[in-house]
Scaffold this motif. Sequence first.
Motif, PDB file in Angstrom:
ATOM      1  N   HIS A   1     -65.734   9.940  -6.790  1.00 60.04           N
ATOM      2  CA  HIS A   1     -65.343   8.869  -5.579  1.00 60.04           C
ATOM      3  C   HIS A   1     -66.556   8.502  -4.743  1.00 60.04           C
ATOM      4  O   HIS A   1     -66.313   8.180  -3.567  1.00 60.04           O
ATOM      5  CB  HIS A   1     -64.142   9.666  -4.670  1.00 60.04           C
ATOM      6  N   ARG A   2     -67.804   8.913  -5.268  1.00 66.12           N
ATOM      7  CA  ARG A   2     -68.869   8.150  -4.533  1.00 66.12           C
ATOM      8  C   ARG A   2     -69.314   7.063  -5.289  1.00 66.12           C
ATOM      9  O   ARG A   2     -69.432   6.783  -6.373  1.00 66.12           O
ATOM     10  CB  ARG A   2     -70.164   9.215  -4.834  1.00 66.12           C
ATOM     11  N   GLU A   3     -69.509   5.902  -4.437  1.00 70.01           N
ATOM     12  CA  GLU A   3     -69.921   4.585  -4.722  1.00 70.01           C
ATOM     13  C   GLU A   3     -69.118   4.086  -5.960  1.00 70.01           C
ATOM     14  O   GLU A   3     -69.946   3.582  -7.070  1.00 70.01           O
ATOM     15  CB  GLU A   3     -71.382   4.384  -5.149  1.00 70.01           C
ATOM     16  N   GLY A   4     -67.854   4.348  -5.873  1.00 73.75           N
ATOM     17  CA  GLY A   4     -67.164   3.641  -7.243  1.00 73.75           C
ATOM     18  C   GLY A   4     -67.380   4.558  -8.378  1.00 73.75           C
ATOM     19  O   GLY A   4     -67.119   3.790  -9.368  1.00 73.75           O
ATOM     20  N   ARG A   5     -67.940   5.476  -8.540  1.00 77.24           N
ATOM     21  CA  ARG A   5     -68.193   6.064  -9.770  1.00 77.24           C
ATOM     22  C   ARG A   5     -66.869   6.659 -10.353  1.00 77.24           C
ATOM     23  O   ARG A   5     -65.935   7.223  -9.889  1.00 77.24           O
ATOM     24  CB  ARG A   5     -69.113   7.327  -9.341  1.00 77.24           C
ATOM     25  N   THR A   6     -66.930   6.445 -11.616  1.00 76.49           N
ATOM     26  CA  THR A   6     -66.027   7.000 -12.410  1.00 76.49           C
ATOM     27  C   THR A   6     -66.246   8.006 -13.253  1.00 76.49           C
ATOM     28  O   THR A   6     -67.336   8.404 -13.812  1.00 76.49           O
ATOM     29  CB  THR A   6     -65.504   5.617 -13.646  1.00 76.49           C
ATOM     30  N   ILE A   7     -65.299   9.075 -13.552  1.00 79.63           N
ATOM     31  CA  ILE A   7     -65.525  10.279 -14.108  1.00 79.63           C
ATOM     32  C   ILE A   7     -64.498  10.330 -15.178  1.00 79.63           C
ATOM     33  O   ILE A   7     -63.314  10.117 -14.796  1.00 79.63           O
ATOM     34  CB  ILE A   7     -65.527  11.425 -13.314  1.00 79.63           C
ATOM     35  N   PHE A   8     -64.746  10.894 -16.432  1.00 82.73           N
ATOM     36  CA  PHE A   8     -63.862  10.994 -17.504  1.00 82.73           C
ATOM     37  C   PHE A   8     -64.323  12.604 -17.804  1.00 82.73           C
ATOM     38  O   PHE A   8     -65.281  12.833 -18.307  1.00 82.73           O
ATOM     39  CB  PHE A   8     -64.670  10.061 -18.747  1.00 82.73           C
ATOM     40  N   ILE A   9     -63.244  13.202 -17.842  1.00 83.34           N
ATOM     41  CA  ILE A   9     -63.375  14.770 -17.954  1.00 83.34           C
ATOM     42  C   ILE A   9     -62.553  14.982 -19.177  1.00 83.34           C
ATOM     43  O   ILE A   9     -61.185  14.705 -19.367  1.00 83.34           O
ATOM     44  CB  ILE A   9     -62.818  15.590 -16.886  1.00 83.34           C
ATOM     45  N   CYS A  10     -62.987  15.831 -20.245  1.00 80.94           N
ATOM     46  CA  CYS A  10     -62.277  16.539 -21.353  1.00 80.94           C
ATOM     47  C   CYS A  10     -61.972  18.055 -20.820  1.00 80.94           C
ATOM     48  O   CYS A  10     -63.001  18.616 -20.614  1.00 80.94           O
ATOM     49  CB  CYS A  10     -62.899  16.280 -22.516  1.00 80.94           C
ATOM     50  N   THR A  11     -60.818  18.254 -20.996  1.00 78.18           N
ATOM     51  CA  THR A  11     -60.510  19.947 -20.784  1.00 78.18           C
ATOM     52  C   THR A  11     -59.250  20.244 -21.382  1.00 78.18           C
ATOM     53  O   THR A  11     -58.236  19.364 -21.623  1.00 78.18           O
ATOM     54  CB  THR A  11     -60.566  19.897 -19.360  1.00 78.18           C
TER      55      THR A  11
END
Lengths: 318, 271
Positions: free
Chosen positions: A184-194
């Motif tokens: 959620h910083r500067e519109g950053r997208t995160i894709f987590i595998c878990t």
Amino acid sequence: MSNVIIQTDALTRRFGTRVAVDALTLEVHRGEVFGLLGPNGAGKSTTVRLLNGVLASHGGSARVFGQDVAAQAAQIRRRVGVLTETPTVYDGLTARQNLELVGEVYGLEPAQLPARIAEVLAEFELQTRADDKVATYSKGMRQRLAIARTFIHGPELVYLDEPTSGLDPEAARMVVELVQQQAHREGRTIFICTHNLDEAERLCDRVGVIDQGRMLAIGSPAELAHQLWQGYRVVIKLAEPLSDQQLQSLGEVTSRGDANNPPTLLEFSLPGLQAVPDLVSALCGVGARIVRVDPQHHSLRDIYFAVRQRHQRSGEGQ
Amino acid sequence: MNWRAIRAVIRKDLLQAASNRIIWVSFIGVPVMLLVIMPVGMVLMPQLVPEQIDLRELETMLRSVPPGLKARLGAFLADQMWVMLAANYMFMPFFLLVPMMISSIIAADGIAGEKERKTLEGLLYMPISDAELFISKVLAAWIPALAITLVSFIVYGLAVNLAGYGTMQRLFFPEPAWWPLVFLVAPAVSLASLAVTVIISAKAKSFMAAQQASGFIVLPVIALMVGQVSGLFFLSTWVVLLIGVLFWAIALMLAKIATNKISRDELVTQV
Ligand SMILES: Nc1ncnc2c1ncn2[C@@H]1O[C@H](COP(=O)(O)OP(=O)(O)OP(=O)(O)O)[C@@H](O)[C@H]1O
Ligand SMILES: [Mg+2]
């Protein structure tokens, strides 16, 4: 620019005759934390490799930032950070040297690199050991360094493949907190595998459940719960049971009373959370004496197993 | 070409290799043993144990020496002939063996070793092209091999000249054939063995496996060595030049094949 960061359509990859990723279709939006959940061997890591053009696909298409991953892998890579399943940190180098390598390969300004490295080392609480060889680090520290190197160039999109696997609870919590800080910083997208559902519950805005390379369900936990249980469950405990007359005057508010429940426990299925106050006032209106209102929360764990169960049942039905 | 990225990867490979004890032994220990201690011992023999120099053996050796060289050696006393042969001819093949060994070890560590340590995949996600990755891995192995060969050559030259001075009463090393050997043949064989190691490492699962599998490439050099020591033939300047050209052709061909092995899909399918 479009809001869709990752888009795949029937993406497929085989190894020999085994289909590792099977006609996978998914969308990930800008700024969200997306979790790809699935058991061992489900195809999570293979998906990440395909999305980065590190592995070639055998069918379907994948676009990241609107660019084709096969044709424009080089441009995509500059804007992406990847934490691999086994952390890519070099034992023979210090933390600082590891970060310098990454900074230089991603083309960070030479003049700004030392300051940026110092900043990242501080954020990931590695500054006191920055000039020690990584070979001397604990597993938790290595993982923090591995995550630090994923974020050093300020990527717009970050893949984290099992960021907490093999860590003790404290180290795992620290990693989750660090990821929360970076997301959620500067519109950053995160894709987590878990396959750690509690961790996914804390981190993810939307999830996809994958098994044997196929996407079983995709959406926000609330959306998935809604699909699975058709509505929003609320359990209300009363001081004493309602009379038939009271029940009748409740009218259209439908109670799905469970036969196993004591008569003082009523279960309602509502279209959404916003319908709860109306239900409560309707009950009060007929003179019900309410002791407790329990909106039934479905944890990601419930959702995950329900999705897999539904899939197994539909598989048996075929 | 993104040379900054290439430089960063080379630096990383060298730092990583430098933290491996086996690698240090081969980088320092082997050259010191083969290219300093052994030759100095040989060259000092006439001064230390003159009775050990077998003149008949020397004559057998001389019989297979090319005529031009024999004419030049004819002017020397037996002791001096021994020193000349030992310092200027016997150790030539070692100057091929050392660069081959070093480049092969670093390349095996940088590809198969990195696969074994599971760090190769992370490198593949970085913005570095397959060609840049290939060049980094090749230079990371080739530059140290050439540098160590050059340093060995200088140290060897000083050491044998110094050790043999008592016998020769003048500087007698190097003979002309050394220049093409060190500056033409050594880089070529080093590149060739490195390319073979890259090809093998792309498939191998571990550093040791890659090392063992690429061991066979030193066989031609060993053959050369056996030929040399048994007096089969001596490397004259022209022979060395010819070998140099031949090895460059082989090395470039192998390098071409190796380029195709460093591709993301090939490498990641096996990590
Ligand atoms: N290089 C490869 N060669 C052959 N089969 C492979 C290869 N990589 C993956 N597979 C197979 O593809 C399937 C998906 O593997 P993948 O590593 O993507 O799963 P995963 O969801 O990441 O599992 P895990 O939770 O164990 O990391 C598995 O059946 C695996 O055996
Ligand atoms: Mg995996």
